[in-house]
Enzyme design. Structure first.
Site, PDB file in Angstrom:
ATOM      1  N   ARG A  61     -19.288   4.078   0.912  1.00  0.00           N
ATOM      2  CA  ARG A  61     -18.323   4.755   0.166  1.00  0.00           C
ATOM      3  C   ARG A  61     -18.314   6.283   1.004  1.00  0.00           C
ATOM      4  O   ARG A  61     -17.280   7.033   0.744  1.00  0.00           O
ATOM      5  CB  ARG A  61     -18.936   5.190  -1.100  1.00  0.00           C
ATOM      6  CG  ARG A  61     -17.991   6.083  -2.148  1.00  0.00           C
ATOM      7  CD  ARG A  61     -18.764   6.384  -3.352  1.00  0.00           C
ATOM      8  NE  ARG A  61     -19.830   7.250  -3.153  1.00  0.00           N
ATOM      9  CZ  ARG A  61     -21.106   6.735  -3.517  1.00  0.00           C
ATOM     10  NH1 ARG A  61     -21.436   5.878  -3.902  1.00  0.00           N
ATOM     11  NH2 ARG A  61     -22.193   7.800  -3.255  1.00  0.00           N
ATOM     12  N   TYR A  96       7.303  14.206  -7.347  1.00  0.00           N
ATOM     13  CA  TYR A  96       6.916  12.778  -7.714  1.00  0.00           C
ATOM     14  C   TYR A  96       6.230  12.833  -9.222  1.00  0.00           C
ATOM     15  O   TYR A  96       5.569  13.584  -9.686  1.00  0.00           O
ATOM     16  CB  TYR A  96       5.912  12.356  -6.597  1.00  0.00           C
ATOM     17  CG  TYR A  96       5.388  10.816  -7.107  1.00  0.00           C
ATOM     18  CD1 TYR A  96       6.150   9.844  -7.487  1.00  0.00           C
ATOM     19  CD2 TYR A  96       4.034  10.762  -7.027  1.00  0.00           C
ATOM     20  CE1 TYR A  96       5.666   8.629  -7.702  1.00  0.00           C
ATOM     21  CE2 TYR A  96       3.264   9.724  -7.354  1.00  0.00           C
ATOM     22  CZ  TYR A  96       4.252   8.645  -7.596  1.00  0.00           C
ATOM     23  OH  TYR A  96       3.571   7.454  -8.161  1.00  0.00           O
ATOM     24  N   LYS A 102       3.036   4.745   2.223  1.00  0.00           N
ATOM     25  CA  LYS A 102       4.514   4.948   2.573  1.00  0.00           C
ATOM     26  C   LYS A 102       4.657   4.754   4.190  1.00  0.00           C
ATOM     27  O   LYS A 102       4.463   3.733   4.753  1.00  0.00           O
ATOM     28  CB  LYS A 102       5.207   6.043   2.065  1.00  0.00           C
ATOM     29  CG  LYS A 102       4.781   6.459   0.384  1.00  0.00           C
ATOM     30  CD  LYS A 102       5.043   5.133  -0.381  1.00  0.00           C
ATOM     31  CE  LYS A 102       5.075   5.531  -1.657  1.00  0.00           C
ATOM     32  NZ  LYS A 102       3.570   5.944  -2.380  1.00  0.00           N
ATOM     33  N   ASP A 125       2.900  18.236   0.156  1.00  0.00           N
ATOM     34  CA  ASP A 125       2.949  16.593   0.148  1.00  0.00           C
ATOM     35  C   ASP A 125       4.109  16.311   1.313  1.00  0.00           C
ATOM     36  O   ASP A 125       5.313  16.506   1.042  1.00  0.00           O
ATOM     37  CB  ASP A 125       3.520  16.188  -1.151  1.00  0.00           C
ATOM     38  CG  ASP A 125       3.611  14.753  -1.217  1.00  0.00           C
ATOM     39  OD1 ASP A 125       3.732  14.117  -0.099  1.00  0.00           O
ATOM     40  OD2 ASP A 125       3.593  14.153  -2.653  1.00  0.00           O
TER      41      ASP A 125
END
Length: 381
Positions: free
Chosen positions: A46, A98, A195, A170
């Protein structure tokens, strides 16, 4: 290095144990230590994983940044950014963004006392009215999702610096191939790696890139403490995808230009939103901060009827009706009922997100085939 060379080589190196040219998938949860605290830089996956380290270094290099930090989703990355702040702090966000980001801001973090102002960002000086002693950050998308608005990064960086605010961008729609916000003065760059960086519709992931060591340390702490980290298999897939990012983006841009021009001249299309048009309100700014104009396009239909939009999307074949974007295959989506359904109708229509608006992620197929697919779908209305 030029970008194409950087996409293939930067941040990665052959595996020292075997010479493998591809970064191995270190599918392990923990690492053996010689003595408590005496290890090879890895304790628990992690916190750190060698495959993830290679990917973080690669993405940082693509954005001309110092520190890359990967998360299990784009929203996981945004979540970490907002957790830098405290109850009572305020954030100025673009009003066209978004829907998932809007939902996270309003439905999650507003409950914990963080206040958000959603405002147009075509004129940075108008944002001064929203700045007070509690303001901590400006959140920008450019191009915006789905209206393809362009926000002046240099101007926003100057505004943020003047008021002592962090600037987060972003950069998902542009990708590092088209735009590098850190070069214009941004403090944080966010990507939905799902994306364009991944590029093959087979991974969900997010990333942050920063230059400031102290800011990076705070974000890495949140990455580890909150645990929204990606697995090594996904990191491997993105590392592979990045090696063709420059080639894919060149074709996305070529096809985007062709499809945008076709739509603009179609009698059943009302408006086309694409920053490559000279009559786009911020075309000149796009030219100054982007290397090309991308493959994301939104358009509305004459008459603005929801049923017409549904008919068009239901009859497309090469443009698959699906959420997401940035993959090699072309996608179409209906923001009002899909990606932006969490934004109230009156709010989304303020920025032009009407019921007939269709968003296209233009893939890397043959452009003539894509044009023909759109033509037969529009013929159904």
């Amino acid at each position: 290095m030029k970008f194409g060379t950087k996409a293939i080589h930067a941040g990665v190196s052959p595996d020292p144990s075997t010479g493998a040219i591809m970064t191995p998938i270190f599918q392990t949860s923990t690492y053996v230590q010689k003595s408590p605290g005496d290890h090879l830089g890895y304790e628990y996956s992690r916190t750190h994983n060698p495959t993830r380290t290679a990917l973080q270094n690669s993405i940082a290099a693509l954005e001309n940044g110092k520190h890359g930090i990967c998360f299990s989703s784009g929203l996981g990355a945004i979540d970490a950014v907002v957790k830098l702040f405290n109850p009572g702090d305020e954030i100025i966000s673009t009003s066209d963004l978004y829907g998932g980001t809007y939902r996270l801001f309003t439905k999650v973090f507003e409950r914990y006392g963080i206040k958000f102002h959603f405002v147009p960002m075509n004129d940075p000086e108008k944002l001064s009215a929203y700045v007070n002693e509690h303001t901590k950050m400006v959140w920008v998308e450019t191009p915006t999702n789905p209206m393809m608005n362009i926000i002046d990064l240099k101007a926003m960086a100057a505004f943020s610096k003047k008021h002592g605010l962090l600037l987060a961008v972003d950069n998902t729609f542009a990708s590092p191939f088209l735009q590098n916000p850190l070069d214009f003065g941004a403090d944080i760059v966010m990507h939905s790696v799902t994306k364009y960086l991944g590029g093959h519709s087979d991974v969900v992931m997010g990333a942050l890139v920063v230059n400031d060591d102290e800011l990076a340390s705070r974000l890495v702490f949140l990455q580890n403490a909150c645990g929204a980290t990606p697995g090594p298999q996904d990191c491997f897939l993105v590392l592979r995808g990045i090696k063709t990012l420059h080639l894919r983006m060149e074709r996305h841009c070529q096809n985007g230009k062709t499809i945008a021009a076709y739509l603009k001249n179609h009698p059943k299309v009302e408006k086309v939103y694409w920053p490559g048009f000279e009559d786009h309100p911020n075309h000149e700014i796009a030219k100054s901060q982007m290397r090309d104009f991308g493959g994301m396009i939104s358009f509305t239909l004459v008459g603005n009827q929801l049923e017409d939009a549904k008919t068009v999307m239901e009859n497309m074949h090469l443009f698959s009706l699906a959420e997401s974007l940035g993959g090699v295959e072309s996608l179409c989506g209906h923001p009002a009922t899909m990606t932006h359904a969490s934004i109230p109708k009156e709010e989304r229509e303020k920025v032009g997100l009407v019921d007939s608006l269709i968003r296209l992620s233009v893939g890397v197929e043959d452009a003539e085939d894509l044009k023909n697919d759109i033509a037969q779908a529009l013929a159904k209305i």
